[in-house]
Write a protein that holds these residues in place. Structure first.
Motif, PDB file in Angstrom:
ATOM      1  N   ILE A 188      67.940 -19.727  43.412  1.00  0.00           N
ATOM      2  CA  ILE A 188      68.784 -18.527  43.345  1.00  0.00           C
ATOM      3  C   ILE A 188      70.237 -18.986  43.388  1.00  0.00           C
ATOM      4  N   ALA A 189      71.054 -18.442  42.494  1.00  0.00           N
ATOM      5  CA  ALA A 189      72.470 -18.790  42.480  1.00  0.00           C
ATOM      6  C   ALA A 189      73.146 -18.302  43.758  1.00  0.00           C
ATOM      7  N   LYS A 190      74.142 -19.051  44.211  1.00  0.00           N
ATOM      8  CA  LYS A 190      74.814 -18.711  45.466  1.00  0.00           C
ATOM      9  C   LYS A 190      75.394 -17.312  45.444  1.00  0.00           C
ATOM     10  N   ASP A 191      75.964 -16.904  44.299  1.00  0.00           N
ATOM     11  CA  ASP A 191      76.583 -15.576  44.228  1.00  0.00           C
ATOM     12  C   ASP A 191      75.565 -14.466  44.054  1.00  0.00           C
ATOM     13  N   GLN A 192      74.281 -14.825  43.963  1.00  0.00           N
ATOM     14  CA  GLN A 192      73.217 -13.827  43.809  1.00  0.00           C
ATOM     15  C   GLN A 192      72.336 -13.713  45.056  1.00  0.00           C
ATOM     16  N   ILE A 193      72.636 -14.525  46.071  1.00  0.00           N
ATOM     17  CA  ILE A 193      71.748 -14.524  47.236  1.00  0.00           C
ATOM     18  C   ILE A 193      71.924 -13.251  48.053  1.00  0.00           C
ATOM     19  N   SER A 194      70.814 -12.655  48.420  1.00  0.00           N
ATOM     20  CA  SER A 194      70.788 -11.458  49.258  1.00  0.00           C
ATOM     21  C   SER A 194      69.363 -11.309  49.777  1.00  0.00           C
ATOM     22  N   LYS A 219      61.432 -15.939  71.725  1.00  0.00           N
ATOM     23  CA  LYS A 219      61.113 -16.645  70.485  1.00  0.00           C
ATOM     24  C   LYS A 219      60.547 -18.016  70.801  1.00  0.00           C
ATOM     25  N   SER A 220      60.058 -18.677  69.764  1.00  0.00           N
ATOM     26  CA  SER A 220      59.442 -19.980  69.975  1.00  0.00           C
ATOM     27  C   SER A 220      60.455 -21.012  70.437  1.00  0.00           C
ATOM     28  N   GLY A 221      61.726 -20.797  70.135  1.00  0.00           N
ATOM     29  CA  GLY A 221      62.773 -21.693  70.607  1.00  0.00           C
ATOM     30  C   GLY A 221      63.336 -22.614  69.565  1.00  0.00           C
ATOM     31  N   HIS A 222      62.684 -22.704  68.406  1.00  0.00           N
ATOM     32  CA  HIS A 222      63.164 -23.602  67.363  1.00  0.00           C
ATOM     33  C   HIS A 222      64.431 -23.064  66.706  1.00  0.00           C
ATOM     34  N   PRO A 223      65.296 -23.947  66.213  1.00  0.00           N
ATOM     35  CA  PRO A 223      66.505 -23.484  65.515  1.00  0.00           C
ATOM     36  C   PRO A 223      66.155 -22.613  64.320  1.00  0.00           C
ATOM     37  N   PHE A 224      66.994 -21.600  64.087  1.00  0.00           N
ATOM     38  CA  PHE A 224      66.814 -20.710  62.940  1.00  0.00           C
ATOM     39  C   PHE A 224      67.186 -21.444  61.655  1.00  0.00           C
ATOM     40  N   THR A 225      66.352 -21.316  60.641  1.00  0.00           N
ATOM     41  CA  THR A 225      66.637 -21.878  59.320  1.00  0.00           C
ATOM     42  C   THR A 225      66.730 -20.736  58.322  1.00  0.00           C
ATOM     43  N   ALA A 226      67.858 -20.644  57.618  1.00  0.00           N
ATOM     44  CA  ALA A 226      68.051 -19.599  56.608  1.00  0.00           C
ATOM     45  C   ALA A 226      67.358 -20.024  55.325  1.00  0.00           C
ATOM     46  N   GLY A 285      67.267 -18.510  52.596  1.00  0.00           N
ATOM     47  CA  GLY A 285      68.139 -18.253  51.448  1.00  0.00           C
ATOM     48  C   GLY A 285      68.973 -19.478  51.111  1.00  0.00           C
ATOM     49  N   LYS A 286      69.465 -20.150  52.132  1.00  0.00           N
ATOM     50  CA  LYS A 286      70.247 -21.374  51.915  1.00  0.00           C
ATOM     51  C   LYS A 286      69.391 -22.439  51.253  1.00  0.00           C
ATOM     52  N   ASN A 287      68.132 -22.545  51.665  1.00  0.00           N
ATOM     53  CA  ASN A 287      67.224 -23.508  51.044  1.00  0.00           C
ATOM     54  C   ASN A 287      66.997 -23.192  49.575  1.00  0.00           C
ATOM     55  N   LEU A 288      66.856 -21.901  49.252  1.00  0.00           N
ATOM     56  CA  LEU A 288      66.653 -21.514  47.855  1.00  0.00           C
ATOM     57  C   LEU A 288      67.879 -21.830  47.008  1.00  0.00           C
ATOM     58  N   ILE A 289      69.068 -21.652  47.580  1.00  0.00           N
ATOM     59  CA  ILE A 289      70.303 -21.993  46.855  1.00  0.00           C
ATOM     60  C   ILE A 289      70.355 -23.494  46.588  1.00  0.00           C
ATOM     61  N   GLU A 290      70.081 -24.305  47.620  1.00  0.00           N
ATOM     62  CA  GLU A 290      70.161 -25.755  47.485  1.00  0.00           C
ATOM     63  C   GLU A 290      69.157 -26.294  46.467  1.00  0.00           C
ATOM     64  N   ARG A 291      68.037 -25.591  46.284  1.00  0.00           N
ATOM     65  CA  ARG A 291      67.018 -26.040  45.327  1.00  0.00           C
ATOM     66  C   ARG A 291      67.207 -25.447  43.940  1.00  0.00           C
ATOM     67  N   GLY A 292      68.272 -24.668  43.782  1.00  0.00           N
ATOM     68  CA  GLY A 292      68.564 -24.097  42.479  1.00  0.00           C
ATOM     69  C   GLY A 292      67.680 -22.931  42.095  1.00  0.00           C
ATOM     70  N   GLU A 314      59.378 -22.813  56.713  1.00  0.00           N
ATOM     71  CA  GLU A 314      60.514 -23.716  56.903  1.00  0.00           C
ATOM     72  C   GLU A 314      61.461 -23.182  57.975  1.00  0.00           C
ATOM     73  N   ASN A 315      61.430 -21.877  58.184  1.00  0.00           N
ATOM     74  CA  ASN A 315      62.114 -21.301  59.354  1.00  0.00           C
ATOM     75  C   ASN A 315      61.123 -21.349  60.506  1.00  0.00           C
TER      76      ASN A 315
END
Length: 365
Positions: free
Chosen positions: A220-226, A202-209, A211-218, A247-248
């Motif tokens: 997708i609701a946390k209980d709906q993330i998949s 891989k390129s070596g950069h840290p993995f960014t989820a 889905g977590k970004n979408l939750i933090e920005r409102g 962003e990943n």
């Protein structure tokens, strides 16, 4: 802080009702590990060599006849317990299956790339002080200095020659993104040909989820993330999807598997074929590949999950003693199952008898 506590099999909820034959079949596949493949010992302290005698015993008729007794007779059980009563977490992964072709055209315009020649494996001897220990790969710049490799955005914008590196081309960049996340895929090439690709750097950069970004920005609701809800958002917002995926920064490179067996899962980090709902991705710094782990999850696809699994894969996002990723198989249905999993869980580690193991000496973060 996590620790290990001895537990009897009779005290393990769901143990006696599990399909130990399915777990045995996954464990038996450890015998397929290439002779020159060397596992690292995880911080729990079980050496890879400790499994060799029991892998041999697992092939015997006695083990096949009574697989539950095989595990109980050859392993001691230790439950992972957190001092602040924190619990573990499991998610799911799978092997995507998509249409592909060798050359690109207007329809098949998204590449899946092989490992570039200029990708350098970083270690203590060559990693510059400017790059953190999280970076496992880099490259040399025009002055011969080691720097971080090109990230997802740079590669998407032409930083490397994708025409030269492409193993195959697919239609949907979202499919390609999730193939990167899963680390493997089956590619239907037409005319009945199917090839498999697996992780090769891989390129070596840290993995960014994302889905977590979408939750933090409102978004997708946390209980709906998949995986399904993330895909739906990307489909509904095509003007924003590329930027979100970039962003990943971590970009995955692949290699072709030498052959394909429809009855076996992909060959992953442990270099043995994965088994649906019996192979587990773990933090390889903590767990030694080949370790049987009894996973008790609150809900997996709307039901309690109490399965004996085998540590046979790892992943950038799989960090911690009681963090796991359940393999669900190949194809669309497996993807639907895997994408919906996000549950609290408990891990019980099975340790081979007679190796001088002392759970009191195990200190985990």
């Amino acid at each position: 802080m996590w620790s290990l506590r001895p537990i009897s099999y009779s005290a393990l909820s769901g143990w006696k009702d599990d399909d130990h034959g399915a777990a045995l079949a996954a464990f038996q596949r450890q015998a397929l590990k290439p002779i020159d493949e060397r596992y690292k010992t995880g911080s729990i302290g079980i050496t890879p060599a400790a499994f060799d005698p029991v892998i041999a015993l697992s092939q015997k008729p006695e083990a096949i006849k009574n697989p539950r007794h095989f595990f109980e007779d050859n392993f001691s059980a230790y439950k992972l317990v957190c001092h602040d009563e924190k619990r573990g977490q499991v998610t799911g992964f799978y092997e995507p299956e998509v249409d592909a072709q060798r050359g690109s055209d207007a329809q098949f315009a998204t590449p899946l790339l092989r490992r570039p020649d200029d990708l350098i494996v970083l270690n203590e001897s060559n990693r510059p002080s400017t790059l953190s220990e999280d970076y496992r790969f880099g490259r040399r710049d025009g002055n011969g200095n080691i720097v971080e490799y090109y990230d997802r955005a740079a590669i998407n914008r032409g930083a490397i020659d994708v025409d030269d590196l492409a193993i195959a081309w697919i239609k949907d960049p979202v499919d390609a993104f999730f193939i990167h996340v899963q680390g493997a895929a089956r590619l239907n090439m037409g005319n009945g040909e199917t090839i498999r690709i697996t992780y090769d750097g891989k390129s070596g950069h840290p993995f960014t989820a994302i889905g977590k970004n979408l939750i933090e920005r409102g978004e997708i609701a946390k209980d709906q993330i998949s995986m399904q809800s993330i895909r739906a958002w990307l489909s509904k917002n095509p003007d924003q999807s590329r930027a979100l995926m970039e962003e990943n920064r971590s970009y995955i490179f692949f290699k072709e598997a030498p052959s394909i067996n429809e009855n076996l899962g992909p060959i992953a980090a442990a270099k043995v074929p994965l088994t649906a709902e019996r192979s587990l991705a773990v933090d390889r710094l903590i767990h030694t590949f080949g370790t049987p782990i009894f996973v008790q999850a609150d809900t997996v696809n709307n039901a309690p999950f109490q399965h004996l699994m085998i540590a046979q894969e790892t992943g950038t996002a799989i960090v911690g003693p009681s963090r796991g990723d359940i393999f669900f198989g190949s194809g669309e249905l497996a993807g639907e199952k895997a994408g919906a999993v996000n549950s609290l869980c408990d891990f019980t580690i099975l340790v081979p008898h007679g190796i001088g193991f002392d759970e009191a000496g195990v200190q985990l973060p």
